[in-house]
Structure formats: structure tokens, C-alpha cells
Scaffold this motif. Structure first.
Motif, PDB file in Angstrom:
ATOM      1  N   SER A  22       0.910  -1.191   0.002  1.00 17.23           N
ATOM      2  CA  SER A  22      -0.104  -0.095  -0.032  1.00 17.23           C
ATOM      3  C   SER A  22       0.944   1.124   0.099  1.00 17.23           C
ATOM      4  CB  SER A  22      -0.932  -0.076   1.269  1.00 17.23           C
ATOM      5  OG  SER A  22      -1.831  -0.973   1.305  1.00 17.23           O
ATOM      6  N   ILE A  23       1.961   1.379   0.966  1.00 11.83           N
ATOM      7  CA  ILE A  23       2.981   2.166   0.718  1.00 11.83           C
ATOM      8  C   ILE A  23       3.502   2.696  -0.698  1.00 11.83           C
ATOM      9  CG2 ILE A  23       4.770   3.262   1.595  1.00 11.83           C
ATOM     10  CD1 ILE A  23       4.393   1.726   4.185  1.00 11.83           C
ATOM     11  N   ARG A  24       3.877   1.534  -1.221  1.00  9.96           N
ATOM     12  CA  ARG A  24       4.308   1.754  -2.766  1.00  9.96           C
ATOM     13  C   ARG A  24       3.081   2.250  -3.717  1.00  9.96           C
ATOM     14  NH1 ARG A  24       6.160  -3.753  -1.363  1.00  9.96           N
ATOM     15  NH2 ARG A  24       8.526  -3.931  -0.984  1.00  9.96           N
ATOM     16  N   MET A  25       2.099   1.534  -3.370  1.00  7.05           N
ATOM     17  CA  MET A  25       0.787   2.171  -4.268  1.00  7.05           C
ATOM     18  C   MET A  25       0.538   3.778  -4.126  1.00  7.05           C
ATOM     19  SD  MET A  25       0.118  -0.566  -6.359  1.00  7.05           S
ATOM     20  CE  MET A  25      -1.495   0.044  -6.742  1.00  7.05           C
ATOM     21  N   VAL A  26       0.668   4.090  -2.875  1.00  2.00           N
ATOM     22  CA  VAL A  26       0.437   5.579  -2.555  1.00  2.00           C
ATOM     23  C   VAL A  26       1.461   6.356  -3.200  1.00  2.00           C
ATOM     24  CG1 VAL A  26       0.317   7.255  -0.945  1.00  2.00           C
ATOM     25  CG2 VAL A  26      -1.149   5.150  -0.404  1.00  2.00           C
ATOM     26  N   ALA A  27       2.933   5.787  -2.793  1.00  3.08           N
ATOM     27  CA  ALA A  27       3.879   6.478  -3.582  1.00  3.08           C
ATOM     28  C   ALA A  27       3.791   6.847  -4.908  1.00  3.08           C
ATOM     29  CB  ALA A  27       5.307   5.972  -3.301  1.00  3.08           C
ATOM     30  N   VAL A  28       3.251   6.071  -5.777  1.00  2.00           N
ATOM     31  CA  VAL A  28       3.052   5.924  -7.137  1.00  2.00           C
ATOM     32  C   VAL A  28       2.053   6.804  -7.553  1.00  2.00           C
ATOM     33  CG1 VAL A  28       2.575   4.440  -9.132  1.00  2.00           C
ATOM     34  CG2 VAL A  28       4.220   3.613  -7.473  1.00  2.00           C
ATOM     35  N   SER A  29       0.950   6.875  -6.718  1.00  2.00           N
ATOM     36  CA  SER A  29      -0.238   7.611  -7.086  1.00  2.00           C
ATOM     37  C   SER A  29       0.099   9.285  -6.930  1.00  2.00           C
ATOM     38  CB  SER A  29      -1.424   7.055  -6.180  1.00  2.00           C
ATOM     39  OG  SER A  29      -1.057   7.386  -4.916  1.00  2.00           O
ATOM     40  N   VAL A  30       1.008   9.344  -5.738  1.00  3.31           N
ATOM     41  CA  VAL A  30       1.271  10.682  -5.665  1.00  3.31           C
ATOM     42  C   VAL A  30       2.251  11.225  -6.890  1.00  3.31           C
ATOM     43  CG1 VAL A  30       2.595  12.060  -4.353  1.00  3.31           C
ATOM     44  CG2 VAL A  30       1.098  10.644  -3.286  1.00  3.31           C
ATOM     45  N   ALA A  31       3.314  10.092  -7.172  1.00  6.66           N
ATOM     46  CA  ALA A  31       4.162  10.488  -8.273  1.00  6.66           C
ATOM     47  C   ALA A  31       3.158  10.677  -9.598  1.00  6.66           C
ATOM     48  CB  ALA A  31       5.053   9.368  -8.288  1.00  6.66           C
TER      49      ALA A  31
END
Length: 267
Positions: A154-163
Motif C-alpha cells: 500500500s505504501i508503494r501504491m500511494v507513493a506511485v499515485s502521488v508521483a
């Protein structure tokens, strides 16, 4: 001995890609059709989505209420401009803010809902798997390990969504492009991320992590985009995220089976 290859015309290749895209759209519809046959599962799947929906609705209303002030803070250079130009710029900023918030909100809504309703959605997904023939060599993962995997992913997914969201936010300021190309890109990229998020449970059931998901779904990219984009568009409809999350979980289970060359028809 030389291997014979069959050439395909550009037209047939495009037709195949379009067909795969709509096959992915059909997986969401099939997931919805399978899911609504069981009223008890319907109620079970709606409860976590309703809870998350109320939380996110409050956040969205707050953002909408404060967006004029935020737009003014982000555009101090427009304070001395003509009223019409100042209004145009700040309305564009408000639209961009709400658009990015919608993109990030849809993605985080899915993650939060799946976390809150994990037992409910796990049951729905397993029910779909059983109807399609079950899972061979199923991997049993402890609750604690599963939670750790889920948080890390989930942390990776949130980071990608922000990017993804930040460049789209900037592009939202561009005339015409910000109101046409950006929403389409947002739906496509958001759909891909949603597909990755929703297929987490079925892949985990097979002992596979996020990197495995990317590789397997990338092999059926157009079907994945068709499924994910249709889920994204369903989620941006008012109450759509609440009504379609359980169906999206069912459809994601079918997408996982398709990506792994497992039967997707009811046994």
C-alpha cells in the motif's frame, strides 16, 4: 529447421487489442453478475465500502469548501491581475486540485476499503475462485505476514499515485489539455493502479507479491487496462465506489485467473 511465424496486419493487431480491452471491461461486469447472485455476500461487501465512503466524503467536502482559499494561496502572483483573468486562473487551479484529489482519493479509497473489509472481500474472492475451479497449490499466509505485505504494498501504491498525481496536477493548468488529455490519462493510469491494488488478494493466495502482479498483468496489459479503467470510471460516479467495490473484487479475481492462464468460467 526454421520456425514459421504468422504475420499479423496492423488492423488485426488493433482489433485484438481493442477486443482485449473490452474483455477486461467484461470482467468487471461478470464480477458484478456473479456477486449479485448472493444477497448475503452483497451486504457483507457493502458495509466496509460504506464506512470508508463516509470518511472520504467528509474529506472531499472539506477540500471543496477550502479550495478557493487554497487556490488563492497557490497563485499569489495573480493577486494584481484583472478580475476575469484571476478568476480563470484560480478556477483552473480548483479544478486541478479536485481532479488530483479525485485520482488519489479513488486509489486510496480502494486500499483503505480493502484493509477495513479484508475478511469480507477475502470471502468474496475465495467464493469466486471456488466457482471457477479453485486454486491449485494454494499458499497459506499468516495474518501477521499478510498484514505486513499489505502495508508495504500500500505504501508503494500511494507513493506511485502521488508521483502520478503531481505531474497531472501541473498539466491540469494547461488550457484545453488540462481539461481533455489529463482526465483521460488520469483514468488510464488510475485504472492500472486500481487493477494492481484489487488483485493483491488473489495473487497473495498464490504466494505472489507486487512485482509478480506487475509482470503477470503486464502480459495481459489491454485486458488489465480495460478492467481497471472501467473500475476507475465506476468509482468516480457518485456512490459508485461503495456499490462497485465488492464487484470489483470479484472481477479482479477473474482478471488474476486470466493473467495466470487459469479458467475464468464457472466450473
Amino acid at each position: 529447421m526454421r520456425t514459421r511465424t504468422t504475420a499479423t496486419s496492423p488492423a488485426s493487431d488493433v482489433a485484438h487489442r481493442v477486443g482485449q480491452f473490452f474483455f477486461g471491461v467484461g470482467l468487471l461486469l461478470r464480477g458484478f453478475a456473479i456477486y449479485v447472485r448472493e444477497p448475503r455476500l452483497m451486504l457483507l461487501g457493502l458495509i466496509p465500502a460504506i464506512v470508508t465512503g463516509l470518511l472520504f466524503l467528509g474529506a472531499l467536502v472539506t477540500l471543496a469548501y477550502t479550495s478557493p482559499k487554497l487556490a488563492a494561496l497557490l497563485t499569489p502572483f495573480a493577486d494584481d491581475w484583472a478580475d476575469w483573468l484571476q478568476t480563470l486562473v484560480r478556477v483552473s487551479v480548483i479544478v486541478a486540485l479536485l481532479g488530483v484529489a479525485g485520482l488519489v482519493g479513488v486509489l486510496t479509497f480502494t486500499g483503505v476499503t480493502l484493509a477495513i473489509g479484508d475478511p469480507c472481500y477475502e470471502r468474496i474472492s475465495e467464493w469466486v475462485e471456488d466457482r471457477c475451479g479453485g486454486v491449485a497449490n494454494r499458499v497459506e499466509v499468516s495474518w501477521l505476514r499478510s498484514l505486513g505485505w499489505g502495508i508495504a504494498d500500500s505504501i508503494r501504491m500511494v507513493a506511485v499515485s502521488v508521483a502520478v498525481g503531481v505531474p497531472l496536477f501541473v498539466a491540469g493548468f494547461l488550457p484545453v489539455v488540462g481539461q481533455t488529455v489529463v482526465p483521460v490519462l488520469g483514468a488510464v493510469l488510475g485504472g492500472w493502479l486500481l487493477a494492481l491494488e484489487l488483485t493483491g488478494g488473489p495473487f497473495e493466495r498464490r504466494g505472489r507479491r507486487l512485482a509478480d502482479r506487475r509482470q503477470a498483468l503486464g502480459a495481459v496489459r489491454m485486458a488489465t487496462l480495460g478492467f481497471g479503467t472501467s473500475v476507475f470510471l465506476a468509482f468516480v460516479i457518485p456512490l459508485g465506489a461503495i456499490l462497485f467495490t465488492p464487484a470489483a473484487v470479484a472481477g479482479a479475481t477473474l482478471l488474476t485467473r486470466h493473467a495466470l492462464n487459469e479458467p475464468v468460467d464457472e466450473a
